[in-house]
Design a protein around this motif. Structure first.
Motif, PDB file in Angstrom:
ATOM      1  N   ILE A  57     -19.841   8.713 -12.015  1.00 11.22           N
ATOM      2  CA  ILE A  57     -19.045   8.554 -10.804  1.00 11.22           C
ATOM      3  C   ILE A  57     -17.574   8.615 -11.185  1.00 11.22           C
ATOM      4  N   LEU A  58     -16.876   9.566 -10.593  1.00  9.30           N
ATOM      5  CA  LEU A  58     -15.462   9.777 -10.890  1.00  9.30           C
ATOM      6  C   LEU A  58     -14.615   9.123  -9.803  1.00  9.30           C
ATOM      7  N   VAL A  59     -13.604   8.360 -10.227  1.00  2.92           N
ATOM      8  CA  VAL A  59     -12.679   7.730  -9.287  1.00  2.92           C
ATOM      9  C   VAL A  59     -11.289   8.282  -9.571  1.00  2.92           C
ATOM     10  N   THR A  60     -10.729   9.018  -8.614  1.00  2.00           N
ATOM     11  CA  THR A  60      -9.398   9.594  -8.817  1.00  2.00           C
ATOM     12  C   THR A  60      -8.323   8.586  -8.420  1.00  2.00           C
ATOM     13  N   GLY A  61      -7.100   8.830  -8.903  1.00  2.00           N
ATOM     14  CA  GLY A  61      -6.032   7.876  -8.637  1.00  2.00           C
ATOM     15  C   GLY A  61      -6.429   6.479  -9.075  1.00  2.00           C
ATOM     16  N   ALA A  62      -7.061   6.402 -10.231  1.00  2.00           N
ATOM     17  CA  ALA A  62      -7.751   5.174 -10.640  1.00  2.00           C
ATOM     18  C   ALA A  62      -6.828   3.986 -10.832  1.00  2.00           C
ATOM     19  N   SER A  63      -5.573   4.211 -11.173  1.00  2.00           N
ATOM     20  CA  SER A  63      -4.673   3.090 -11.423  1.00  2.00           C
ATOM     21  C   SER A  63      -4.044   2.537 -10.149  1.00  2.00           C
ATOM     22  N   GLY A  64      -4.317   3.180  -9.016  1.00  2.00           N
ATOM     23  CA  GLY A  64      -3.811   2.691  -7.747  1.00  2.00           C
ATOM     24  C   GLY A  64      -4.704   1.618  -7.154  1.00  2.00           C
ATOM     25  N   GLY A  65      -4.332   1.139  -5.979  1.00  2.00           N
ATOM     26  CA  GLY A  65      -5.075   0.061  -5.351  1.00  2.00           C
ATOM     27  C   GLY A  65      -6.496   0.422  -4.997  1.00  2.00           C
ATOM     28  N   VAL A  66      -6.687   1.519  -4.252  1.00  2.00           N
ATOM     29  CA  VAL A  66      -8.035   1.919  -3.852  1.00  2.00           C
ATOM     30  C   VAL A  66      -8.877   2.257  -5.074  1.00  2.00           C
ATOM     31  N   ASN A  94       0.841  -1.188   0.000  1.00  2.00           N
ATOM     32  CA  ASN A  94       0.000   0.000   0.000  1.00  2.00           C
ATOM     33  C   ASN A  94       0.879   1.241   0.000  1.00  2.00           C
ATOM     34  N   TYR A  95       0.276   2.381  -0.304  1.00  2.00           N
ATOM     35  CA  TYR A  95       1.041   3.633  -0.333  1.00  2.00           C
ATOM     36  C   TYR A  95       1.658   3.921   1.030  1.00  2.00           C
ATOM     37  N   LYS A  96       0.924   3.603   2.100  1.00  2.00           N
ATOM     38  CA  LYS A  96       1.463   3.824   3.444  1.00  2.00           C
ATOM     39  C   LYS A  96       2.705   2.976   3.687  1.00  2.00           C
ATOM     40  N   ASP A  97       2.746   1.768   3.117  1.00  2.00           N
ATOM     41  CA  ASP A  97       3.935   0.934   3.241  1.00  2.00           C
ATOM     42  C   ASP A  97       5.131   1.579   2.539  1.00  2.00           C
ATOM     43  N   ALA A  98       4.875   2.186   1.394  1.00  2.00           N
ATOM     44  CA  ALA A  98       5.948   2.864   0.666  1.00  2.00           C
ATOM     45  C   ALA A  98       6.489   4.034   1.473  1.00  2.00           C
ATOM     46  N   LEU A  99       5.595   4.780   2.117  1.00  2.00           N
ATOM     47  CA  LEU A  99       6.047   5.891   2.961  1.00  2.00           C
ATOM     48  C   LEU A  99       6.820   5.373   4.173  1.00  2.00           C
ATOM     49  N   ALA A 100       6.388   4.234   4.705  1.00  2.00           N
ATOM     50  CA  ALA A 100       7.067   3.660   5.865  1.00  2.00           C
ATOM     51  C   ALA A 100       8.495   3.256   5.535  1.00  2.00           C
ATOM     52  N   ALA A 101       8.741   2.870   4.300  1.00  2.00           N
ATOM     53  CA  ALA A 101      10.066   2.422   3.886  1.00  2.00           C
ATOM     54  C   ALA A 101      10.909   3.563   3.322  1.00  2.00           C
ATOM     55  N   LYS A 102      10.417   4.780   3.459  1.00  2.00           N
ATOM     56  CA  LYS A 102      11.098   5.963   2.929  1.00  2.00           C
ATOM     57  C   LYS A 102      11.580   6.833   4.080  1.00  2.00           C
ATOM     58  N   GLU A 103      12.780   7.310   3.981  1.00  2.00           N
ATOM     59  CA  GLU A 103      13.299   8.201   5.028  1.00  2.00           C
ATOM     60  C   GLU A 103      12.437   9.450   5.118  1.00  2.00           C
ATOM     61  N   ASN A 104      12.050   9.809   6.330  1.00  2.00           N
ATOM     62  CA  ASN A 104      11.178  10.959   6.569  1.00  2.00           C
ATOM     63  C   ASN A 104       9.829  10.814   5.864  1.00  2.00           C
ATOM     64  N   LEU A 120       8.100  -0.702  -3.766  1.00  2.00           N
ATOM     65  CA  LEU A 120       7.826   0.450  -2.904  1.00  2.00           C
ATOM     66  C   LEU A 120       8.317   1.735  -3.559  1.00  2.00           C
ATOM     67  N   ALA A 121       9.450   1.662  -4.229  1.00  2.00           N
ATOM     68  CA  ALA A 121       9.969   2.842  -4.935  1.00  2.00           C
ATOM     69  C   ALA A 121       9.049   3.249  -6.081  1.00  2.00           C
ATOM     70  N   ALA A 122       8.475   2.251  -6.769  1.00  2.00           N
ATOM     71  CA  ALA A 122       7.547   2.550  -7.866  1.00  2.00           C
ATOM     72  C   ALA A 122       6.292   3.254  -7.350  1.00  2.00           C
ATOM     73  N   LEU A 123       5.836   2.864  -6.175  1.00  2.00           N
ATOM     74  CA  LEU A 123       4.674   3.533  -5.576  1.00  2.00           C
ATOM     75  C   LEU A 123       4.975   4.994  -5.302  1.00  2.00           C
ATOM     76  N   ILE A 124       6.127   5.271  -4.722  1.00  2.00           N
ATOM     77  CA  ILE A 124       6.514   6.657  -4.434  1.00  2.00           C
ATOM     78  C   ILE A 124       6.647   7.458  -5.721  1.00  2.00           C
ATOM     79  N   ALA A 125       7.170   6.815  -6.766  1.00  2.00           N
ATOM     80  CA  ALA A 125       7.384   7.499  -8.045  1.00  2.00           C
ATOM     81  C   ALA A 125       6.099   7.671  -8.846  1.00  2.00           C
ATOM     82  N   GLY A 126       5.016   6.992  -8.431  1.00  2.00           N
ATOM     83  CA  GLY A 126       3.748   7.097  -9.141  1.00  2.00           C
ATOM     84  C   GLY A 126       3.668   6.233 -10.380  1.00  2.00           C
TER      85      GLY A 126
END
Length: 329
Positions: free
Chosen positions: A151-160, A42-52, A309-315
């Motif tokens: 119905i509009l879904v933003t960030g559509a290519s992500g998990g949610v 998940n995106y939160k996991d990517a943030l957890a593995a990122k400094e700061n 995880l890096a790919a998630l951060i990079a979008g």
């Protein structure tokens, strides 16, 4: 004692996120010991593995906000060895070591027994992302919209976003619009989107308090300037369901969409949802709402986590990624 693999982040002497080994004696306190079969990304996991990254509260920490596996030991009357369980949310992978470990010990009250119709693998194809999407879709259903509503879904290519599209299609909605910078993502059309729009197509140069009414509902995973631009475009009696902040935590708006168009904004939290709500919704995802066979999914091992995880951060990450932690259940 036999050692096993764990993906761990630490900040001493410098920040690192890597595979290491540990033993059961090094696991945290908890009522139930689980042999972890699968986790997910998940995106939160990517943030957890990122400094700061702003997620981890103390180091060292094992990320992974979701897990599914089998009870090995239990000090709780609610669970016995052999029980098939899953866990999403609470403090897992944030304040309590998480799912990127072959074994994990957790509080019993965080666990639910996995529905028999849902495999461990499928439960993590959903994970927090799918559970969040289900919460948003369930709240959207309270609007009692026509199935032809836009119905509009933003960030559509992500998990949610992608799970939301699949669930909406499953429930019969016919005009689902995927908002994504990946205009050529045909898999979103295959998933159930009627069309794909880019942010540039919906964000005007100047955001007005009220704009042309285009969308009956918005499931938003982005936040920030995007949702600020979309609120004035929601039709009378519609709603926005907020479940992400990849684009920022600030939102600028006026009272006009609310008092002149009667729209509602609903916050979607998947972390501290009650046990009763969790159980009921997981039963839906295992039954009438089942969409795992339609989702864009890939599998990785713990060793491949840094790249994903890096790919998630990079979008650049798309769909759902499950982590084969220690078993094939």
């Amino acid at each position: 004692m036999t050692s096993f693999s764990v993906f761990r982040v630490t900040n001493e002497p410098a920040f690192t996120a890597a595979i290491t080994t540990t033993t059961l004696n090094d696991l945290p306190e908890g009522d139930v010991l689980i042999r972890v079969a699968y986790s997910d990304v998940n995106y939160k996991d990517a943030l957890a593995a990122k400094e700061n990254g702003g997620v981890i509260r103390s180091y060292p920490m094992t990320p992974g906000i979701d897990l599914a596996g089998e009870v090995v030991e239990s000090q709780s009357a609610a669970f016995v060895p052999g029980d098939q369980v899953l866990l999403t949310g609470y403090g897992l992978g944030v304040s309590h070591p998480g799912g990127y470990s072959h074994y994990q010990r957790v509080p019993a009250e965080w666990l639910i027994k996995r529905p028999a119709a849902l495999s461990a693998k499928d439960s993590m194809i959903y994970g927090t992302a799918g559970f969040t999407a289900a919460l948003a879709v369930q709240a959207l259903e309270d609007l009692h919209l026509e199935k032809s509503a836009a119905i509009l879904v933003t960030g559509a290519s992500g998990g949610v976003g992608s799970v939301s599209i699949a669930l909406l299609k499953k429930l019969g909605y016919q005009n689902i619009i995927a908002l994504s910078r990946k205009k050529d993502a045909q898999w979103l059309i295959d998933l159930g989107a009627e069309t794909i729009m880019t942010p540039d197509e919906v964000v005007p140069e100047k955001i007005k308090p009220l704009a042309k009414q285009q969308f009956s509902a918005v499931i938003d995973t982005v936040g920030g300037d995007l949702i600020s631009a979309l609120l004035p475009q929601i039709t009378y009696g519609g709603g926005a369901f907020l479940c992400g902040n990849a684009g920022g935590i600030k939102m600028e708006t006026t009272v006009l969409p609310f008092i002149l168009r009667g729209i509602r904004v609903v916050g979607i939290d998947s972390v501290n949802v009650s046990h009763e709500v969790r159980t009921a919704l997981w039963d839906k995802l295992a039954g009438d709402w089942s969409v795992t066979d339609q989702l864009h999914t890939q599998s990785i091992t713990l060793d491949q986590l840094p790249t994903t995880l890096a790919a998630l951060i990079a979008g650049t990450h798309q769909g759902r990624t499950i982590v084969e932690v220690a078993a094939k259940a």
